[in-house]
Scaffold this active site. Structure first.
Site, short mmCIF file in Angstrom:
data_model
loop_
_atom_site.label_atom_id
_atom_site.label_comp_id
_atom_site.label_asym_id
_atom_site.label_seq_id
_atom_site.Cartn_x
_atom_site.Cartn_y
_atom_site.Cartn_z
N SER B 119 46.21 37.37 42.56
CA SER B 119 44.56 38.76 41.32
C SER B 119 43.32 39.45 41.85
CB SER B 119 44.03 38.00 40.51
OG SER B 119 43.33 37.12 40.70
N LYS B 156 37.05 34.71 40.09
CA LYS B 156 36.87 36.05 39.52
C LYS B 156 36.15 36.76 40.10
CE LYS B 156 40.77 37.36 37.80
NZ LYS B 156 40.94 36.64 36.37
#
Lengths: 199, 199
Positions: B119, B156
């Site tokens: 990701s 993230k």
DNA sequence: CCTCCGACTAGACCTGCGTATAGTAAAAGT
DNA sequence: ACTTTTACTATACGCAGGTCTAGTCGGAGG
């Protein structure tokens, strides 16, 4: 051999380093003697004094086990500019030594290079990253290696083929280099075994 | 405090670690005593025995300076699964401890996580990489952080906005997460300060 | 040929240091 | 109230271990 050491002295130094790393503390004079089968502690003591005089270790007089190995040869040297043609992998020439424990990346001799440019970006090797390389003179096909080309070191994927050795970048914008057999062969300095990025 | 240690014992352990790291060999009982101003070596010896009984170090009876620190607390713990809600950053829970010298990534408390998935691939953080994080409970806008969402930890980019905190991936294929103010706020465990890749 | 140096043996001195015995005193359980 | 634990002081024993003196033996250098 290590600079100015006799074979025996180098053996003793290596034993002391291994012992210290394995046990968490350095050996006594007699433990060194026992390891080499010396019947007298004097023999070991002499070698240790020689090592100390030559700057490989330091000790505190009279204190048991109080010796420190200098020039540790442990840790991974971050090499700045690598002079052409010379096999310079000594810690003394390091810009900086990375404080990793020995064997962090496995067994062998390692060095680090700072990545300039983004020619290997698709392998997620970004500018500024420190690439860790295992010092060896050959690379298997497909391995990423530090290659000495003329007097510049570049990081490339090495793929030997019929027309010569191909040095491939992993960035479509950078064109690959083909070293044909008639040219000077590319000299592999080491193959990539890891990467360290400090933000 | 470290598991089951009194304040004094923790101080002694820390001194022994620092001494060993600084000198290349461990201190004697009397050197420990001197450091704390003890008039008797017995006091230091008692503490050291307690540390040994609790498994923090090992020593060889009768041998001067022959002590080894276990559970070094140096190095960066690689944490596997992080249980929900608990502030688990202790070395004891580490899957593995990365042998980096302290302050390799600066000052502070650090931990490492192994990256699963891709990701963050556009930041050149690939699957299997070890991300090094500095333990802190808040992240500045745009920083990459380990965030606890429900009972899962994800890496993230944290961007607070009007509608809540946005957790952005750096892979177009992965959709961003918006945590609105009405939801449980995302808990930042640490911000990324580096990366280690072992091939 | 003689001398130096490296690599040891043999044996001993003496002190640094781990460890033991015997306490004191305050805090913390129970 | 009592035991237990923590945190020390004071003193001493004994041996591990650094270091010294006095050699031997072989190889390298001048």
């Amino acid at each position: 051999m290590t600079r100015g050491l006799t074979a025996r002295q180098a053996q003793v130094l290596e034993f002391i380093q291994d012992f210290t790393h394995g046990n968490g503390y350095p050996p006594t004079v007699r433990e060194v003697a026992a390891n080499f089968g010396f019947r007298s502690p004097r023999a070991a003591h002499d070698h240790m004094k020689a090592l100390e005089k030559k700057g490989y270790m330091r000790s505190r007089a009279g204190r048991p086990r109080a010796l420190e190995i200098l020039q540790s040869r442990r840790g991974i040297p971050l090499l700045g500019k690598i002079a052409a043609g010379k096999p310079i992998l000594a810690v003394e020439d390091a810009e900086e030594v990375l404080g990793l424990e020995p064997n962090f990346f496995g067994q062998g001799r390692f060095f680090a290079l700072r990545v300039r440019g983004d020619s290997m970006i698709e392998d997620h090797i970004a500018e500024g990253d420190l690439v860790i390389l295992k010092a060896q003179a050959d690379a298997r096909s497909g391995e990423v290696a530090a290659v000495l080309l003329g007097d510049e070191v570049t990081l490339k994927r090495v793929v030997p083929g019929k027309k010569g050795v191909e040095l491939k970048a992993s960035n479509p914008a950078v064109k690959d280099i083909l070293v044909s057999p008639s040219d000077d062969p590319p000299r592999v300095l080491g193959v990539m075994v890891g990467l360290v990025r400090k933000n």
